[in-house]
Motif scaffolding. Sequence first.
Motif, PDB file in Angstrom:
ATOM      1  N   PRO A  88       0.840  -1.208   0.000  1.00  0.00           N
ATOM      2  CA  PRO A  88       0.000   0.000   0.000  1.00  0.00           C
ATOM      3  C   PRO A  88       0.877   1.261   0.000  1.00  0.00           C
ATOM      4  O   PRO A  88       1.805   1.364   0.797  1.00  0.00           O
ATOM      5  CB  PRO A  88      -0.790  -0.120   1.317  1.00  0.00           C
ATOM      6  N   ARG A  89       0.597   2.175  -0.916  1.00  0.00           N
ATOM      7  CA  ARG A  89       1.398   3.411  -0.986  1.00  0.00           C
ATOM      8  C   ARG A  89       0.472   4.620  -1.020  1.00  0.00           C
ATOM      9  O   ARG A  89      -0.658   4.517  -1.490  1.00  0.00           O
ATOM     10  CB  ARG A  89       2.251   3.439  -2.259  1.00  0.00           C
ATOM     11  N   ASN A  90       0.974   5.764  -0.575  1.00  0.00           N
ATOM     12  CA  ASN A  90       0.184   6.990  -0.681  1.00  0.00           C
ATOM     13  C   ASN A  90       0.467   7.665  -2.026  1.00  0.00           C
ATOM     14  O   ASN A  90       1.258   7.135  -2.829  1.00  0.00           O
ATOM     15  CB  ASN A  90       0.435   7.931   0.516  1.00  0.00           C
ATOM     16  N   ALA A  91      -0.133   8.828  -2.227  1.00  0.00           N
ATOM     17  CA  ALA A  91      -0.005   9.498  -3.520  1.00  0.00           C
ATOM     18  C   ALA A  91       1.455   9.828  -3.852  1.00  0.00           C
ATOM     19  O   ALA A  91       1.837   9.908  -5.019  1.00  0.00           O
ATOM     20  CB  ALA A  91      -0.844  10.770  -3.506  1.00  0.00           C
ATOM     21  N   MET A  92       2.257   9.999  -2.817  1.00  0.00           N
ATOM     22  CA  MET A  92       3.677  10.323  -3.033  1.00  0.00           C
ATOM     23  C   MET A  92       4.502   9.055  -3.295  1.00  0.00           C
ATOM     24  O   MET A  92       5.711   9.128  -3.480  1.00  0.00           O
ATOM     25  CB  MET A  92       4.271  11.005  -1.791  1.00  0.00           C
ATOM     26  N   GLY A  93       3.861   7.886  -3.201  1.00  0.00           N
ATOM     27  CA  GLY A  93       4.597   6.631  -3.413  1.00  0.00           C
ATOM     28  C   GLY A  93       5.185   6.051  -2.144  1.00  0.00           C
ATOM     29  O   GLY A  93       5.870   5.034  -2.170  1.00  0.00           O
ATOM     30  N   ASN A 102       1.331   1.806   8.323  1.00  0.00           N
ATOM     31  CA  ASN A 102       0.206   1.672   9.269  1.00  0.00           C
ATOM     32  C   ASN A 102      -0.898   0.786   8.701  1.00  0.00           C
ATOM     33  O   ASN A 102      -1.547   0.039   9.434  1.00  0.00           O
ATOM     34  CB  ASN A 102      -0.324   3.050   9.691  1.00  0.00           C
ATOM     35  N   GLN A 103      -1.069   0.819   7.378  1.00  0.00           N
ATOM     36  CA  GLN A 103      -2.086  -0.056   6.762  1.00  0.00           C
ATOM     37  C   GLN A 103      -1.683  -1.527   6.879  1.00  0.00           C
ATOM     38  O   GLN A 103      -2.520  -2.399   7.065  1.00  0.00           O
ATOM     39  CB  GLN A 103      -2.276   0.313   5.288  1.00  0.00           C
ATOM     40  N   LEU A 104      -0.396  -1.765   6.777  1.00  0.00           N
ATOM     41  CA  LEU A 104       0.073  -3.156   6.920  1.00  0.00           C
ATOM     42  C   LEU A 104      -0.158  -3.633   8.349  1.00  0.00           C
ATOM     43  O   LEU A 104      -0.573  -4.768   8.589  1.00  0.00           O
ATOM     44  CB  LEU A 104       1.559  -3.260   6.562  1.00  0.00           C
ATOM     45  N   VAL A 105       0.110  -2.739   9.313  1.00  0.00           N
ATOM     46  CA  VAL A 105      -0.093  -3.108  10.725  1.00  0.00           C
ATOM     47  C   VAL A 105      -1.568  -3.451  10.951  1.00  0.00           C
ATOM     48  O   VAL A 105      -1.904  -4.477  11.553  1.00  0.00           O
ATOM     49  CB  VAL A 105       0.369  -1.963  11.667  1.00  0.00           C
ATOM     50  N   GLU A 106      -2.463  -2.599  10.420  1.00  0.00           N
ATOM     51  CA  GLU A 106      -3.911  -2.838  10.564  1.00  0.00           C
ATOM     52  C   GLU A 106      -4.307  -4.181   9.959  1.00  0.00           C
ATOM     53  O   GLU A 106      -5.078  -4.942  10.515  1.00  0.00           O
ATOM     54  CB  GLU A 106      -4.697  -1.727   9.846  1.00  0.00           C
TER      55      GLU A 106
END
Length: 509
Positions: free
Chosen positions: A491-496, A501-505
Amino acid sequence: MNLAEKIHQTAISYGDKPAIVFEGISYSFTNIDKEVGRYASVLKQLGIGPGIRVAFQLDKCMEFIFLHLANLSIGGITLPLNSGYQTDEVEYFLSDSESSLFVTDSKRYHTHLPMLEKIGVKVAVINNETVTGAVNLRGLLEKVSTVTEQHNFPTGDDDVAVICYTSGTTGRSKGAMITHRNLIANMLDLKNIWQWTENDILLHILPLFHVHGLFVALHGSLYAGSTVIMHERFEPDRTWRTMVEENCTMMMGVPTVYQRLMNEWDKLPAKPDLSSMRVFISGSAPLSINLFARFEKATGFRLLERYGMTETGMNTSNTYDPTGRKPGSVGFPLPGVSLRVIDGEGKDVVPGEIGEMLLKGDNVFKGYWQMPEKTKESFVDGWFRSGDLGYQEPDDEMRVYLSGRAKELIISGGYNVYPKEVETVLETHAAVKECAVVGLFDEDFGEKVTAAVVLQDGFDEINPAEIITFCRSKLAVFKCPKTIHFIDELPRNAMGKIQKNQLVERYKR
Ligand code: MCA
Ligand code: AMP
C-alpha cells in the motif's frame, strides 16, 4: 577519571567480599581486580593502549568482564558485540570501528574465519585451544599469573570508553561513542536515586553486550560494592528460585522478562518468599499498564520503570518511593539530566503537549564514530534529539510519559530492530521484488518483526520459511521476521511512500 579506576577503588574498599557469583562460582572484589590486572597485561602485550578499539563477541562469561575492565584500565575502547550477530554484521562493526583486536571463542572464530582473514584483524580466542591464526589468550594469561599490570588509567574524562553500535533508520549502523564521564555520571545518579548500597544483592540475567546489562546492572553493582548473582541466561523458574535462595534485593529486566516471570508465577505451586527483595527495575522497552498491574497484584511490588538510550544511558526514572511509581510513565529526569520537549518547528511545546524529547547532561554521548554529519544532525543547540515522542504532565511535577517514536524502530524483547536493515537483507533474496517490515503487537516480545513481501514473477511456490532461513544467515535471529506475508502490492500513498500503518492494521490479530 576512568570507569575502571572507580571500580578499582571499590575493590580496594571491599576486598574479599563477593562481587560476582557467576553460575555458582564466587569472585571477590580482590579476585576481580587481580584478574583485570592480568588481562590488562596481556592486552598491552597485544598492542592495546589509549584509544585503540577492542571488539568482543562472547557468550556471557567472566572473561567478558575481565577483558572489558582491563581494556578500559589501559585506555582501550570496548566494542561489545551481540553474541547472536552473524558474520556480515560482525564484519561491518570490525571494519567500521577499525578494531585492532577481536576477542571471541574458537567456534565463532571458525564461523567468521574467511571474513576475519579478509579484513586482517588480529584475533584472540578465550577458550584454551591452539587455533591457527589466532592468539590463545589463556596461554598468554598463564604467563602473567604473578606479574600483574599496575593500573595507570591513562584517560581523561572525555575520552571514549565504549563504542556501542546502534542501527540506523537509514543507511549504516552508527557507533555511539560513550565516554568515561558519561558512564560515571550516570552510574552515580542511579546509585543515589535507587539507594544502591553494599548491602544489595543484584540478580543479573541480562546479556552483557548492551547498556542495560553492562552499564546499568554490572557497573552499577560493582561501583556500589554490592554482590551480583549472575546467570548465564534467563530462565524464569530459576530466577524465582535464585531470588529466594540468594536473598536477592534487586533485579533488572526488560518487559519480556517480567512477562515471562509472571507466566511462570501462575504455574508455581508455592509462591516464592520475596521478603529480601527491595526493587524490581524495568526498562529498554515500554512496560504495559497491564503487566505493571499483574506484577503488583501477584508479588506486591510496583515495578520501577526507567527510560534510557544507548547514546545517553539512563534519562528518567520513576521514584524509589513505590507510591510515586505510575504505570505508563517513565518518571522524572535523573538529577544530572535535563529534558525538553519540542514541536516540529523546534519550539518548546506547552507543558502537557506531545513532542520530540531532547536531552542534555553529562550522560549524553560524544557523537557517532567517524560520522560528524550524523552527529551534527542529532543535536540542536547542544541538546541531543532522542527520536522519542513524549510529554510532561504539568499537574504532576512534569512527570514524563513516552507516547511513541519519531524514528522507525521496532523493540522486540528489549532488542532494537530497524526495519530498513531487515528490508535491505530481504531485498537481496532472489524471490523478493519489494518488501516492508513492521512491528506487530506480541504478548511475549512486545513487538514482533513481521514482513510483507511482494514476490518476483515465477516464485509463487516459495515457502516463507525459506526466506526466514535466508534472513537468519545474514542477521541475528532477533532481527529476522517471525512471520512473512505475501502480498500482491504494497500500500502506498499518492507520493509513493509505503503506508506501513495499513500493513499493521491488516496483519494485526
Ligand atoms: C530471543 N529471540 C528473540 C529475542 N530473544 N526474538 C526476537 N526478539 C528477542 N528479543 C529468539 C531466539 O533466538 C529464539 O529463536 C526464539 O526467539 C525464542 O527464544 P527464547 O529462548 O524464548 O529467548 P531467550 O533466549 O530466552 O531470550 C529472551 C530474552 C532476551 C531473555 C527476553 O531477548 C533478552 O535477554 N532480551 C534483553 C535484551 C536487552 O538486554 N536489551 C537492552 C538493550 P529460535 O527460533 O532460533 O529458537 S539496552 C537499551 O535498550 C537501552 C539503553 C535501555 O534503556 O536499556
Ligand atoms: P537503544 O537504541 O537500544 O538504546 O534503545 C533506546 C530506545 O529504547 C529508546 O530511544 C526508547 O525508544 C526505548 N526505550 C528505552 N526504555 C524505554 C521505556 N522504559 N519505555 C519505552 N521505551 C523505552
